[in-house]
Design an enzyme around this catalytic site. Structure first.
Site, PDB file in Angstrom:
ATOM      1  N   LEU A  44       0.852  -1.183   0.000  1.00 43.88           N
ATOM      2  CA  LEU A  44       0.000   0.000   0.000  1.00 43.88           C
ATOM      3  C   LEU A  44       0.891   1.237   0.000  1.00 43.88           C
ATOM      4  O   LEU A  44       2.095   1.155   0.226  1.00 43.88           O
ATOM      5  CB  LEU A  44      -0.907  -0.010   1.232  1.00 43.88           C
ATOM      6  CG  LEU A  44      -1.864  -1.202   1.339  1.00 43.88           C
ATOM      7  CD1 LEU A  44      -2.574  -1.194   2.687  1.00 43.88           C
ATOM      8  CD2 LEU A  44      -2.880  -1.184   0.198  1.00 43.88           C
ATOM      9  N   SER A  45       0.300   2.395  -0.222  1.00 39.55           N
ATOM     10  CA  SER A  45       1.130   3.603  -0.242  1.00 39.55           C
ATOM     11  C   SER A  45       1.843   3.792   1.088  1.00 39.55           C
ATOM     12  O   SER A  45       2.998   4.228   1.133  1.00 39.55           O
ATOM     13  CB  SER A  45       0.290   4.831  -0.588  1.00 39.55           C
ATOM     14  OG  SER A  45      -0.781   4.999   0.319  1.00 39.55           O
ATOM     15  N   GLU A  46       1.175   3.462   2.224  1.00 38.91           N
ATOM     16  CA  GLU A  46       1.832   3.471   3.520  1.00 38.91           C
ATOM     17  C   GLU A  46       1.277   2.378   4.422  1.00 38.91           C
ATOM     18  O   GLU A  46       0.108   1.984   4.296  1.00 38.91           O
ATOM     19  CB  GLU A  46       1.674   4.822   4.229  1.00 38.91           C
ATOM     20  CG  GLU A  46       2.608   5.914   3.759  1.00 38.91           C
ATOM     21  CD  GLU A  46       1.907   6.951   2.926  1.00 38.91           C
ATOM     22  OE1 GLU A  46       2.589   7.847   2.420  1.00 38.91           O
ATOM     23  OE2 GLU A  46       0.682   6.863   2.769  1.00 38.91           O
ATOM     24  N   THR A  47       2.119   1.919   5.328  1.00 36.24           N
ATOM     25  CA  THR A  47       1.744   0.990   6.395  1.00 36.24           C
ATOM     26  C   THR A  47       2.223   1.576   7.714  1.00 36.24           C
ATOM     27  O   THR A  47       3.337   2.098   7.802  1.00 36.24           O
ATOM     28  CB  THR A  47       2.382  -0.397   6.177  1.00 36.24           C
ATOM     29  OG1 THR A  47       1.852  -0.970   4.977  1.00 36.24           O
ATOM     30  CG2 THR A  47       2.084  -1.332   7.343  1.00 36.24           C
ATOM     31  N   HIS A  76      -2.350  10.625   5.851  1.00 40.87           N
ATOM     32  CA  HIS A  76      -3.394   9.600   5.967  1.00 40.87           C
ATOM     33  C   HIS A  76      -3.001   8.512   6.963  1.00 40.87           C
ATOM     34  O   HIS A  76      -3.870   8.000   7.689  1.00 40.87           O
ATOM     35  CB  HIS A  76      -3.823   9.096   4.579  1.00 40.87           C
ATOM     36  CG  HIS A  76      -3.325   7.776   4.127  1.00 40.87           C
ATOM     37  ND1 HIS A  76      -2.099   7.597   3.508  1.00 40.87           N
ATOM     38  CD2 HIS A  76      -3.912   6.550   4.159  1.00 40.87           C
ATOM     39  CE1 HIS A  76      -1.956   6.321   3.194  1.00 40.87           C
ATOM     40  NE2 HIS A  76      -3.040   5.659   3.583  1.00 40.87           N
TER      41      HIS A  76
END
Length: 294
Positions: A44-47, A76
């Site tokens: 994902l774009s961030e974790t 986010h």
């Protein structure tokens, strides 16, 4: 090692909209390389990885990883982490230790899996540079030079912890037809992550004031970028006709991807100086699972 995780959609109240986020709970036993590997696994774009806070007065330490690197701050993930901590602890105020510093979010629960979080920026945005190469920007964005610029806004580089190239365009129609040429990004958008946050004002859209799209940071297009919205607060503040006062905006992002996000922005100025910035939005839990790393 078995670790619980949650999947959320952030900057939305609707499942399968917004910007997806994985939150790994009680991640204290993980090394930095293991966190990075798990972030690559989720892709994902961030974790986010939640670990025990250094101070007993804080809710958690929040580590934020893209599939390729750790970030000191991102919007986010901060909203998503605050919602998780607020729902689990039934807290209305959540203090989180991030790499950039202490972040405090106000959380308002909507139901058992949905809440809204708004946090004050831990670092106020500042201008890094102007961007004068309009022809290069236009070629990198797949638009015409005359499409660049909106109201009083001109291209510039700002940071509120993560650096973004802010590119205003004439209207929402231009924004929708942006087709980036990634091969040119390194040359035209040369600061830090080579990322471009393209935005416009939307007086014809009653649901929001601003529309934006974000390209770069090794993830292609991102549906909802809070750290870029935080940087944009700096440009908005510099152009806002406020000697002393507050301005609030609603920004949409991700519409062109079919992942609509709505991000709230707030700024306050005193004697022409930006003294406060905040962003926020809803997040909803869409799933849960367990990492089995034995």
């Amino acid at each position: 090692m078995k670790l619980d995780y949650l999947l959320l959609d952030v900057f939305t109240r609707d499942q399968l909209q917004g910007n997806a986020l994985a939150v790994v709970l009680k991640a204290d036993g993980l090394s930095d390389p293991e966190m990075q590997a798990i972030a690559r696994e989720f892709n994902l774009s961030e974790t986010v990885f939640l670990t025990k806070a250094k101070s007993a007065s804080n809710a958690a330490c929040v580590r934020i990883f893209t599939p390729y690197q750790e970030l000191p701050f991102a919007g986010h993930p901060t909203v998503g982490a605050a919602v998780v901590l607020g729902l689990q602890g039934d807290r209305s105020a959540v203090r989180m230790e991030e790499k950039i510093g202490l972040v405090t979010a106000l959380v308002e629960k909507a139901d058992k899996r949905t809440a809204e979080a708004r946090f004050t920026l831990p670092k106020l945005p500042v201008k890094v540079a102007d961007l004068d190469n309009r022809l290069g920007i236009a070629q990198a964005m797949g638009i015409e030079p005359e499409d660049i610029g909106c109201d009083l806004f001109t291209p510039a580089v700002y940071t509120a912890g993560v650096t973004f190239h802010l590119i205003p365009v004439r209207n929402a129609a231009v924004l929708a037809r942006v087709r980036p040429n990634q091969a040119m990004f390194g040359e035209v958008f040369s600061h830090d992550h080579n990322s471009a946050y393209v935005f416009t004002l939307t007086p014809e859209e009653p649901e929001n004031d601003i529309a934006a799209r974000m390209f770069g940071m090794d993830i292609g297009e991102d549906p909802g970028t809070g750290s870029a919205a935080a940087a944009l607060i700096g440009l908005l503040a510099d152009k806002a006709d406020l000697g002393t006062g507050q301005a609030d905006y609603i920004l949409r992002q991700g519409k062109e991807m079919g992942r609509l996000c709505r991000i709230t922005l707030q700024l306050r100025k005193e004697a022409e100086v930006l003294t406060h910035g905040a962003i926020g939005g809803y997040a909803v839990i869409v799933g849960e699972g367990k990492l089995d790393l034995d």
